[in-house]
Design an enzyme around this catalytic site. Sequence first.
Site, PDB file in Angstrom:
ATOM      1  N   GLU A 197       0.705  -1.521  -0.335  1.00 25.80           N
ATOM      2  CA  GLU A 197      -0.205  -0.517   0.110  1.00 25.80           C
ATOM      3  C   GLU A 197       0.807   1.576   0.087  1.00 25.80           C
ATOM      4  OE1 GLU A 197      -3.466  -0.121   2.403  1.00 25.80           O
ATOM      5  OE2 GLU A 197      -4.515  -1.577   1.860  1.00 25.80           O
ATOM      6  N   GLU A 316      -4.757  -8.714  -0.393  1.00 23.53           N
ATOM      7  CA  GLU A 316      -5.774  -8.242   0.781  1.00 23.53           C
ATOM      8  C   GLU A 316      -7.123  -8.554  -0.196  1.00 23.53           C
ATOM      9  OE1 GLU A 316      -4.307  -5.387   3.385  1.00 23.53           O
ATOM     10  OE2 GLU A 316      -2.131  -5.753   2.875  1.00 23.53           O
TER      11      GLU A 316
HETATM   12  O1  AHR Z   1      -5.181  -6.148   6.679  1.00 23.14           O
HETATM   13  C1  AHR Z   1      -4.789  -5.140   7.313  1.00 23.14           C
HETATM   14  C2  AHR Z   1      -4.332  -3.905   6.983  1.00 23.14           C
HETATM   15  O2  AHR Z   1      -5.672  -3.538   5.419  1.00 23.14           O
HETATM   16  C3  AHR Z   1      -3.211  -4.074   6.693  1.00 23.14           C
HETATM   17  O3  AHR Z   1      -1.494  -3.716   6.940  1.00 23.14           O
HETATM   18  C4  AHR Z   1      -3.392  -2.654   5.472  1.00 23.14           C
HETATM   19  O4  AHR Z   1      -2.121  -3.684   3.902  1.00 23.14           O
HETATM   20  C5  AHR Z   1      -4.733  -2.464   5.208  1.00 23.14           C
HETATM   21  O5  AHR Z   1      -4.754  -1.471   5.064  1.00 23.14           O
END
Ligand code: AHR
Length: 511
Positions: A197, A316
Amino acid sequence: MRKTSRIGILLIIPFILLSISGNSQNKVIVHADQPGSKIDKAIYGQFAEHLGHCIYGGIYVGEKSDIPNINGFRSDVVSALKALKVPLVRWPGGCFADTYHWKDGIGPKADRSSIINVHWGGVTEDNSFGTHEFLNFCELIGADPYICLNVGSGTVQEAADWIEYVTSSNESPMTKLRKKNGREKPWKVKYWSAGNETWGCGGNMRPEFYADLYRQYASYMRAPEIYKIASGANADDYKWMDVLMREARGMMNGISLHYYTVPQDWNKKGSATQFDETMWFTTLQKTLKMEELVTKHAEVMDKYDPDKKVGLLVDEWGNWFDVEPGTNPGFLFQQNTLRDALVAGINLNIFNNHADRVRMSNIAQMINVLQSVILTKDKEMVLTPTYYVFKMYNVHQDAKMLPLEIKCGKYTSGTNSIDAINASASVKDGVVSITLCNLDPVNAQYVSFDIQGLKFANVTGKIVTANKINAFNDFGKKEEVSLADFKDAIINKGLVEASIPAKSVVLIQLK
Ligand code: AHR
């Protein structure tokens, strides 16, 4: 007692199926004669971050713990993950990755420095679970490791050293250090990403800046058969994808995408267990957005990479709800209900259907954080509805995707409607596997399947469902949601007919 004739049974069964169904118009055509791309097993990947009780308490309890363990790794969790055939684990974050300095987590534990986990509750991280522990854990459960390098607050040299420490079989200061720390042979780590991110917690960069930085990092990411991953877009940020593909596609094997299902909004996300049918509908509708995201990002990628060399990696995804009442808000601990099972099934179907471009996904997160497959409390362990969906969908790992045509009715809530059925199919070793979600929480769906290009004589199935939309598995209680045999599918005149129960995820297998 009067015996019913075989012909009688054949006539009666479709009638029973029709009469219990909500919609007799659903038809799924499975093109078994046109197998597509391989569904990379990495689509069934997990994500483990130093966050809350994912690592400590979830995976690792230390060798001296009274919780049964193998070299500090919880024995119950190891067995459950092995049974799940987890192909891949992403680590150490997440936002944590861009604060992580790997040398803090090697060597004798007593000498490891503690740091503050600034993103997740400000708690002390004692670094007792570091590189060796992660890679040994992956070996133990039979999963490929995927390591996220620190770009946000690290250096190129630090990243290059880490890769060398882990993967090199040559003589160097880094490999000497590894051997001194007890590991003679290098580990095989293929997947490495440059940051997480980077548009947000990983540095708040603009895509043009990160594209150049990525090129710099990628130049020094060297390892046998390395798969280099760029930090990709947040949800529908197509500009990010465009710039990265335009400027750096030649130096990457994959680029990530992050999208979470948040039922309400980021300030008040909604409860994991206390929700009504409207919230059920909204959650599933927001999950279906993944189809649009993957399609549109793939279109941008096609512009620069028509041969589809670069993989789209959804590293994610999952439900993000409010934390359970009374738990640390920084630990992101949430329960997991039948609704999570549907969300997992829908997302995995979408990834399977886009296997030509989607080559990996990592649900967030593996244990005790967000949409987990496992929850732990001290000595107890719970397998969540999401766990059972992953177990059911395992049949798709490394199978060939089969194109589908789905004609189905709608599930309506107020003035909004979504397709009642969501599905994907694959073939492996001559067995066709179709996974379906019935999003409608009230009506069963009668589905007729036309399997083109396959002669079959046998149908079997599995199901994940429950009697309530918010049923969940709790510590110390009998499981409310698990994996059961599904028997409501029959072969009739060359077609397969099934009544898919309301609010369920079903696997149908033919051979
Ligand atoms: O999964 C929780 C968080 O969500 C992670 O650390 C981040 O990459 C995302 O914003």
